[in-house]
Motif scaffolding. Structure first.
Motif, PDB file in Angstrom:
ATOM      1  N   THR A  94       0.824  -1.210   0.000  1.00 47.35           N
ATOM      2  CA  THR A  94       0.000   0.000   0.000  1.00 47.35           C
ATOM      3  C   THR A  94       0.849   1.248   0.000  1.00 47.35           C
ATOM      4  O   THR A  94       0.562   2.214  -0.710  1.00 47.35           O
ATOM      5  N   LYS A  95       1.931   1.252   0.775  1.00 53.11           N
ATOM      6  CA  LYS A  95       2.801   2.443   0.815  1.00 53.11           C
ATOM      7  C   LYS A  95       3.481   2.660  -0.523  1.00 53.11           C
ATOM      8  O   LYS A  95       3.589   3.793  -1.000  1.00 53.11           O
ATOM      9  N   ALA A 111      -1.255   3.811   3.472  1.00 49.45           N
ATOM     10  CA  ALA A 111      -1.769   4.889   2.625  1.00 49.45           C
ATOM     11  C   ALA A 111      -1.519   6.247   3.265  1.00 49.45           C
ATOM     12  O   ALA A 111      -1.118   7.198   2.588  1.00 49.45           O
ATOM     13  N   SER A 123       0.911   4.025  -2.862  1.00 48.80           N
ATOM     14  CA  SER A 123       0.589   5.395  -2.457  1.00 48.80           C
ATOM     15  C   SER A 123       1.680   6.361  -2.881  1.00 48.80           C
ATOM     16  O   SER A 123       1.392   7.479  -3.317  1.00 48.80           O
ATOM     17  N   VAL A 145       0.830   9.454  -5.229  1.00 46.79           N
ATOM     18  CA  VAL A 145       0.992  10.824  -4.733  1.00 46.79           C
ATOM     19  C   VAL A 145       1.945  11.615  -5.626  1.00 46.79           C
ATOM     20  O   VAL A 145       1.802  12.839  -5.757  1.00 46.79           O
ATOM     21  N   TRP A 156       0.702   8.980   1.374  1.00 45.51           N
ATOM     22  CA  TRP A 156       0.086  10.222   0.900  1.00 45.51           C
ATOM     23  C   TRP A 156       0.523  11.436   1.702  1.00 45.51           C
ATOM     24  O   TRP A 156       0.628  12.524   1.169  1.00 45.51           O
ATOM     25  N   GLY A 187      -4.001  12.253   2.563  1.00 40.99           N
ATOM     26  CA  GLY A 187      -3.245  11.441   3.517  1.00 40.99           C
ATOM     27  C   GLY A 187      -3.779  11.561   4.931  1.00 40.99           C
ATOM     28  O   GLY A 187      -3.900  10.562   5.650  1.00 40.99           O
TER      29      GLY A 187
END
Length: 87
Positions: free
Chosen positions: A12-13, A78, A16, A20, A82, A36
């Motif tokens: 997820t990171k 996330a 993200s 972003v 973000w 975020g």
């Protein structure tokens, strides 16, 4: 199943961070940063839900408890991606 906790955050990171970068090019850094923090608020709500599930009897719903842990970890990934990528 123990690795799903770490994989969900990392995946997820990473996604993200990619999203972003695009969003910052299109809308600047302010709106992705606000998104975020929206994930951060959702994370807080999930942690409150997790606390209420844990306080209740979890012997009949261990799967629900684990899914909530993983969802909270996804929101954390996330939020990290973000929010802190835009700084």
């Amino acid at each position: 199943s123990k690795t799903s906790f770490l994989v969900s955050f990392g995946f997820t990171k990473a996604l993200s961070n990619l999203a972003v970068g695009r969003a910052s090019d299109v809308w600047g850094r302010k709106w992705p940063h606000a998104v975020g923090w929206g994930f951060g608020i959702l994370l807080g709500c999930l942690l409150l839900l997790l606390a209420s599930i844990t306080a209740a009897s979890t012997t009949d719903r261990p799967h629900r408890l684990w899914v909530t842990y993983v969802l909270a970890n996804v929101c954390l990934g996330a939020q990290q991606g973000w929010t802190w990528t835009t700084n």
